[in-house]
Design an enzyme around this catalytic site. Structure first.
Site, short mmCIF file in Angstrom:
data_model
loop_
_atom_site.label_atom_id
_atom_site.label_comp_id
_atom_site.label_asym_id
_atom_site.label_seq_id
_atom_site.Cartn_x
_atom_site.Cartn_y
_atom_site.Cartn_z
N ASP A 40 0.78 -1.05 0.11
CA ASP A 40 0.07 -0.02 0.03
C ASP A 40 0.96 1.23 0.08
OD1 ASP A 40 0.78 -0.56 2.58
OD2 ASP A 40 -0.79 0.54 3.54
N GLU A 72 0.20 -0.89 5.87
CA GLU A 72 1.31 -0.30 6.68
C GLU A 72 0.97 1.09 6.99
OE1 GLU A 72 5.00 1.36 8.14
OE2 GLU A 72 4.19 1.97 6.27
ZN LIG Z 1 7.00 2.39 4.15
#
Ligand SMILES: [Zn+2]
Length: 389
Positions: free
Chosen positions: A76, A142
């Site tokens: 992501d 994340e």
């Molecule tokens: Zn990163």
């Protein structure tokens, strides 16, 4: 200079561009993991998709015995903001006239993902019967809440007593040139919201009111001045920062009834979050405040001080770049904080972080090829001891 059209690209840059073309704004993966899985399955990795909530994750393993080394990272990216603010479209990757690969995620961290995959492809081709087990721990959460991503995968691995000896996280650790900094730990992050109660009233009649601003300022000043620790070889001293301060009704003649202060500790391994909480509350109590305090532990500190992984990583960087990297624990939190709880040695090594989360995110294209060579050199150091390579 190379462009994406006119010249043959390295396998690392080709894969990086394929990943960058997918607008995987957190927590969407947009098929990035399928691309990686296809490549790893072809190498004989056993693939396990581990979706949690709306988050795609996977765990992949190759090999049957010995220590386990995992490459960890995220597919992501943070939002691009308005595309018109970018010199080139954020999800139309290209290599510019200066040899920079441009696109959202080029540095954080699709470039690293591509370098990991190609490093493992070359390593497996050269050492099909390598010692140890190679693994990938990849998430698409994340940059977001980071609850259903690496944290959830780590809990899953813990439940079935999965071994994890070494972990290389591809976060962009480099500062001035590729490989100049390796992160071997991160500070802890502890947040607090302080509500100080007063009694609202007219500024002309202060005897009938209690001003929470007047009460809070000396206490906040004491917290700001407090010497929390000295840090240590790997960590700077713990810091306390107030990030938000709110009070007042907007009127100039009203003593407000409440004050809210939002603060954050970035802390070293010399103190615990329990100690920081207790000391904060002792200071507030000593100032006689009427308060409520809500705490959020964002991440505990972790440190990989010595050991085979740090040694192999320094050795790999030195062999490929000719320069010795520095160890650092600076920067924000990372998924390394979850992985370290498995008892794994953890380092973070990736490209330059100068443009991460900014518009016109970019990374020197040639650096990704070098990074792939470094990852491969680390694998050779850890998994081919005694073997002629
Ligand atoms: Zn990163």
């Amino acid at each position: 200079m190379p462009t994406t059209e006119s010249q043959a690209l390295s396998p690392t840059l080709e894969l990086a561009i394929d990943l960058l073309a997918r607008p995987s704004v957190t927590p969407d993966d947009e098929g990035c993991q399928a691309l990686m899985i296809e490549r790893l399955a072809a190498l004989g990795f056993h693939i396990e998709r581990l979706p949690f909530g709306e988050v795609d994750n996977f765990w992949a393993v190759r090999g049957h015995h010995g220590p386990v080394l995992a490459f960890a990272g995220h597919t992501d990216v943070v939002p691009s903001g308005p595309h018109t603010n970018w010199e080139t479209p954020p999800f139309a990757p290209c290599i510019d006239a200066d040899g920079m690969l441009r696109g959202r995620g080029a540095a954080d961290m699709k470039g690293s993902l591509a370098a990991m995959v190609t490093a493992v492809e070359r390593f497996v081709a050269a050492h099909p019967d390598h010692h140890g087990k190679l693994a990938f721990l990849i998430t698409s959460d994340e940059e977001g809440p980071a609850v259903d991503g690496t944290r959830a995968v780590v809990e899953h691995l813990r439940e079935r007593h999965e071994r994890l000896d070494y972990c290389i996280v591809g976060e962009p650790s480099s500062s001035e040139r590729l490989g100049d900094v390796i992160k071997n730990g991160r500070r802890g992050s502890l947040g607090g919201v302080l509500h100080v109660k007063g009694r609202q009233g007219h500024v002309a009649y202060p005897q009938l009111a209690t001003n929470p601003i007047h009460a809070a300022i000396p206490a906040l000043d004491a917290l700001v001045r407090e010497h929390w620790d000295d840090g240590n070889t790997f960590f700077p001293a713990t810091s306390f920062q107030v990030s938000n301060l709110r009070a007042g009704t907007g009127a100039t003649n009203v003593i407000p009834g409440e004050l809210e202060a939002v603060f954050n500790f970035r802390y070293s391994t010399e103190v615990t979050h329990e100690q920081l909480r207790a000391r904060t509350e002792a200071i507030l109590d000593a100032h006689g405040l009427d308060y409520r305090l809500d705490w959020t532990l964002n991440g505990e500190p972790f440190l990989t001080a010595e050991g085979e992984l740090v040694k192999a990583t320094i050795g790999g960087v030195e062999a490929i770049t000719g320069q010795r990297p520095a160890l650092s624990t600076s920067g924000g939190t990372s998924d390394g904080r979850f992985i370290a709880t498995l008892g794994s040695q953890v380092v973070e090594l990736g490209p330059l972080n100068a443009t991460i989360h900014q518009v016109n995110e970019r990374v020197r294209a040639a650096d990704l090829d070098t990074l792939s060579d470094i990852y491969e050199a680390i694998l050779v150091r850890l998994f081919t001891s005694g073997e002629a390579s």
